[in-house]
Design a protein around this motif. Structure first.
Motif, PDB file in Angstrom:
ATOM      1  N   VAL A   9       0.861  -1.169   0.000  1.00 10.67           N
ATOM      2  CA  VAL A   9       0.000   0.000   0.000  1.00 10.67           C
ATOM      3  C   VAL A   9       0.905   1.229   0.000  1.00 10.67           C
ATOM      4  N   GLY A  63      -7.836   4.728   4.646  1.00  6.23           N
ATOM      5  CA  GLY A  63      -7.915   3.285   4.480  1.00  6.23           C
ATOM      6  C   GLY A  63      -7.115   2.799   3.285  1.00  6.23           C
ATOM      7  N   TYR A  66      -3.172   3.505   4.073  1.00  7.75           N
ATOM      8  CA  TYR A  66      -2.587   2.748   5.182  1.00  7.75           C
ATOM      9  C   TYR A  66      -2.688   1.247   4.995  1.00  7.75           C
ATOM     10  N   GLY A  67      -3.668   0.774   4.263  1.00 10.82           N
ATOM     11  CA  GLY A  67      -3.883  -0.665   4.164  1.00 10.82           C
ATOM     12  C   GLY A  67      -4.813  -1.155   5.259  1.00 10.82           C
ATOM     13  N   PRO A  68      -5.219  -2.436   5.197  1.00 10.35           N
ATOM     14  CA  PRO A  68      -6.253  -2.921   6.118  1.00 10.35           C
ATOM     15  C   PRO A  68      -5.833  -2.950   7.579  1.00 10.35           C
ATOM     16  N   ARG A  69      -4.644  -3.444   7.887  1.00  7.82           N
ATOM     17  CA  ARG A  69      -4.267  -3.612   9.284  1.00  7.82           C
ATOM     18  C   ARG A  69      -4.003  -2.275   9.970  1.00  7.82           C
ATOM     19  N   GLY A  71      -4.790   0.631   8.892  1.00  7.07           N
ATOM     20  CA  GLY A  71      -5.984   1.458   8.783  1.00  7.07           C
ATOM     21  C   GLY A  71      -6.989   1.173   9.877  1.00  7.07           C
ATOM     22  N   VAL A 117     -12.822   1.458   6.165  1.00  9.70           N
ATOM     23  CA  VAL A 117     -11.362   1.426   6.192  1.00  9.70           C
ATOM     24  C   VAL A 117     -10.859   0.037   5.813  1.00  9.70           C
ATOM     25  N   GLY A 121      -8.708  -0.700   2.556  1.00  9.28           N
ATOM     26  CA  GLY A 121      -7.402  -1.289   2.788  1.00  9.28           C
ATOM     27  C   GLY A 121      -7.194  -2.564   1.995  1.00  9.28           C
ATOM     28  N   ARG A 125      -4.602  -3.232  -1.038  1.00  8.45           N
ATOM     29  CA  ARG A 125      -3.691  -4.379  -0.984  1.00  8.45           C
ATOM     30  C   ARG A 125      -3.762  -5.190  -2.281  1.00  8.45           C
ATOM     31  N   ASP A 129      -5.848   0.735  -5.843  1.00  9.88           N
ATOM     32  CA  ASP A 129      -5.579   2.158  -5.602  1.00  9.88           C
ATOM     33  C   ASP A 129      -4.638   2.756  -6.636  1.00  9.88           C
TER      34      ASP A 129
END
Length: 201
Positions: A9, A63, A66-69, A71, A117, A121, A125, A129
């Motif tokens: 990300v 989101g 930062y990505g899922p985790r 975020g 988010v 995210g 990933r 994006d």
């Protein structure tokens, strides 16, 4: 190097992946994200039929970046600050805040923030994006998962016989379209500026 079985990300691509550095950087990003969302929630732009805040723009963009985790950790930190009584939400104030505010009509949308988010995210990933069309689709999905718990909670609070769509969705669609268009352009543009290669290439 970043793991080859997943795409980086934007935050990871910008900051690198050295474990010691990333731990410190991630802490800084969480703080920056919480502050950014708090400031954005208080930004009010004149708009018809209702004024537009930039809170959802900040949440969805964060989101994706930062990505899922990271975020989800950041949005949970933001909500935790809200439960402690900090005036960081769009409709909160010095006298109306904390759990009392969060359990009100806005509560469902705040739950939706966490889902949004995570949605953005995971899309980032997967590389969604990198281009405006795919980013726009991801943002649309994120916006939908904000509205779903938001409207459901309005129904719980006020009854299912009320015009929930007219209260909780329709007045905000124009502003959301503008915010989503902006985010759909900015995140792919940031990738071009930093020229971060996809880890899947």
């Amino acid at each position: 190097m970043l793991a080859t079985n997943k795409r980086a990300v934007l935050a990871e691509a910008m900051l690198g992946d050295t474990p010691a550095k990333m731990a410190l950087h991630k802490l800084g990003l969480v703080v920056l994200g919480v502050v950014g969302m708090a400031v954005s929630a208080k930004m009010v732009v004149p708009m018809w039929p209702v004024p537009m805040t930039m809170g959802t723009f900040a949440v969805l963009t964060m989101g994706a970046v930062y990505g899922p985790r990271l975020g989800v950790v950041t949005i949970l930190a933001y909500l935790l600050c809200g439960t402690l009584g900090l005036d960081i939400f769009a409709g909160s104030s010095a006298s109306v805040n904390g759990l009392g505010y969060m359990a009100g009509p806005t509560g469902g949308y705040l739950v939706g923030y966490v889902l949004a988010v995570l949605t953005l995210g995971l899309a980032a990933r997967a590389g969604w994006d990198r281009t405006p069309p795919r980013m726009a689709l991801a943002l649309l999905g994120g916006n939908i998962v904000i509205y779903l718990p938001g409207v459901l909670w309005l129904g719980v609070l006020f009854g299912w016989d009320k015009p929930l769509m007219e209260w909780g969705v329709l007045p905000f669609l124009l502003g959301d379209a503008l915010k989503l268009s902006l985010a759909a352009c900015l995140v792919p543009l940031a990738w071009r500026v930093f020229r971060a290669p996809s880890s899947g290439r």
